[in-house]
Design an enzyme around this catalytic site. Structure first.
Site: not given
Ligand code: ADP
Length: 547
Positions: A186, A331, A444, A449
């Site tokens: 990640t 994940e 918050k 929220w």
């Molecule tokens: P990291 O968590 O380290 O940034 P990831 O690439 O796995 O790596 O990121 C996943 C996260 O990115 C998601 O849990 C979400 O918060 C955000 N994310 C991914 N796609 C979208 C989207 N289309 N809109 C909003 N958030 C997104």
């Protein structure tokens, strides 16, 4: 009683075998680090991947050993995708945008045996050489003529030399489909990097799901250009999907600026592309001032962070490119949802349809999702209540690499494990999911929220705003209040008051940010996303005007 059908393990090598037999003439086109455009057919790709498998054997790589790459999107990286995983070893795609110390930490943790790298990343290799004990050899992904002279790296090999000495005859081994296939860490926007170890089964099933019409909708008539890096969750599966459906692949290599991408898309008749919003900003920023248009692009997949509605509208209305807004995470291999229309959406007005497209969309079969409250109780799918988003499915993580003793999952009443995504979302009764925030980014205010994504989306629609992030700032009365951090477009004139006024009528009044600060740049993480953690640190002591 069991069914009486053949059992064929779902292996990544079977995708390549299919591509070679049924689409031998289909092309993989790559802009190379060497500067030119390279072309190979799927038949050549398959033959060279078999040479890779033979070369790995000669290097002493065994089943389940980790083989790392530090590479752009290109044909040699693709050959490693198949050569490494297909032979039973585990392809570990390292992210070259990380600091060399982080690369050392991750490669050490993964116990990488061999590291293949593109020439651009020689400085990283020189910085890490000798620091990762498990690495036996570094392989420069180039030919003899372009080999670098480096006194700092011992056991430096040449990719084309390695392949040249091998036969292209190799029988892909058959093994358990649950075997590890690729490893990706990640990006660590919310903490230390953690390893996600995909299996052959999860990878092939994910490719099936992601290729579906209401997902990325790929076919043999497509030319696919993945801008999303092959080191970022396997380029969202496009290197696998292309072989599965027989689509042409176009790899941009190091050319990720607007001009290089645009030219490649036009020259190679690209029909579909995929990437995070920040890369599209670069592309549109290049095209808009010159009045350029696409001649073959039909759709683009935007995900990784929320697609700003203003960008969506530009693609759809100015360029006739359909935006597929997708959500997922490392994940989740990564695909969870895609905003693909249902019949009722087609009857909406254009503006209403664009509003729906800004949502993250519907679950792809293979992924189930629900929202829960703080006690883990499932919340209604009414499109207005938001809660923590949990997922389960065939390509969702069970445990992190080397953390077998601590499960990230939460159990439901029936004892089934669900993975908490860390995102906060709403789901409508017809299954359309909308991310309102990341649980760590939520603001918050007085116990309620405020969705930072909504506020960013509005700010990004202001003509003078290039980038905007909304973070929580401390407030004596409300605990937290939104602070908007803005990067202006070059030469744009805009005041704090102009921006605040722009929110009027677009959201509940109490959601309006308390203040706007202008900055030169917003820190981006290794996958091109805004690092709000960094911003929160930077503005930790910020005094809001009302405070
Ligand atoms: P990291 O968590 O380290 O940034 P990831 O690439 O796995 O790596 O990121 C996943 C996260 O990115 C998601 O849990 C979400 O918060 C955000 N994310 C991914 N796609 C979208 C989207 N289309 N809109 C909003 N958030 C997104």
């Amino acid at each position: 009683m069991n069914g009486q059908m053949m059992h064929m393990p779902l292996l990544v090598s079977s995708l390549l075998v299919h591509a070679e037999r049924h689409h031998p003439e289909q092309m993989v086109v790559s802009r190379r680090v060497e500067g030119d455009i390279h072309r190979e057919t799927f038949a050549e790709l398959a033959a060279r991947s078999r040479r890779v498998a033979n070369a790995l054997k000669r290097l002493g790589v065994q089943m389940s050993d980790r083989v790392a790459t530090l590479a752009w999107n290109g044909y040699r990286h693709m050959e490693l995708y198949y050569g490494v995983s297909g032979s039973g070893a585990v392809l570990h795609t390292l992210n070259p945008r990380l600091h060399p110390d982080q690369v050392v930490w991750i490669a050490d943790h993964a116990e990488d045996q061999v590291l293949f790298f593109d020439m651009s990343f020689l400085p990283i290799i020189e910085a890490i050489a000798g620091r990762v004990k498990s690495i036996k050899a570094f392989v420069a992904m180039t030919d003899r003529a372009h080999m670098p002279a480096s006194s700092k790296v011992s056991n430096l090999l040449c990719y084309e030399d390695l392949l040249a000495q091998e036969s292209d005859r190799y029988e892909w081994p058959e093994f358990d489909e649950q075997s590890a296939c690729t490893l990706c860490y990640t990006s660590g926007t919310t903490g230390n990097p953690k390893g996600v170890l995909y299996s052959h089964r999860s990878t092939v099933l994910h490719a099936f799901g992601a290729a579906l019409p209401d997902a990325l909708n790929c076919s043999a008539t497509d030319a696919v250009l993945p801008v999303v890096p092959m080191f970022h969750v396997n380029a969202w599966s496009l290197p696998y999907i292309a072989c599965m459906v027989g689509a042409k692949l176009v790899f941009p290599g190091p050319g990720l600026d607007g001009k290089s991408l645009y030219e490649l898309m036009e020259q190679e008749h690209v029909t579909v592309s995929a990437g995070v919003p920040t890369v599209w900003q670069g592309l549109l920023g290049y095209m808009e001032p010159q009045g350029l248009k696409f001649s073959t692009m039909k759709r683009t997949v935007i995900g990784g962070s929320a697609c700003p509605p203003a960008m969506l509208k530009t693609f759809e209305q100015q360029y006739g490119v359909h935006v597929l807004h997708a959500w997922g995470m490392t994940e989740m291999s990564p695909l969870g949802t895609v905003m693909a229309f249902k019949p009722e959406h087609l009857r909406l007005s254009e503006e209403e349809r664009l509003a729906v497209q800004a949502k993250q969309g519907r679950a792809v079969f293979g992924v189930d999702m629900k929202i829960v409250d703080a006690q883990g109780q499932e919340l209604p799918r009414d499109g207005s209540v938001s809660g923590d988003l949990l997922v389960r499915g065939h390509w969702i993580i069970d445990t992190y690499f080397k953390q077998q003793d601590s499960s990230p999952l939460v159990k439901d009443g029936a004892g089934r494990g669900w993975f908490p995504t860390g995102d906060v979302a709403k789901i409508t009764s017809d299954g359309v999911m909308q991310i309102t925030d990341r649980s760590k980014d939520v603001i918050k205010s007085g116990g309620e929220w405020i969705g930072s994504i909504d506020l960013e989306n509005i700010a990004m629609a202001h003509p003078a705003v290039a980038m905007a992030a909304c973070i929580a700032a401390k407030h004596p009365k409300w605990d937290e209040r939104p602070l908007l951090v803005v990067v202006k477009k070059p030469a744009a004139e805009v005041s704090r008051e102009d921006i605040l006024q722009f929110f009027e009528g677009k959201i509940a009044k109490w959601w309006t940010p308390d203040d706007v600060v202008f900055v030169e740049s917003i820190p981006l993480g290794a996958t091109g996303k805004m690092m709000k953690v960094k911003l929160r640190e930077q503005f930790a002591d910020y005094q809001l005007p009302t405070a």
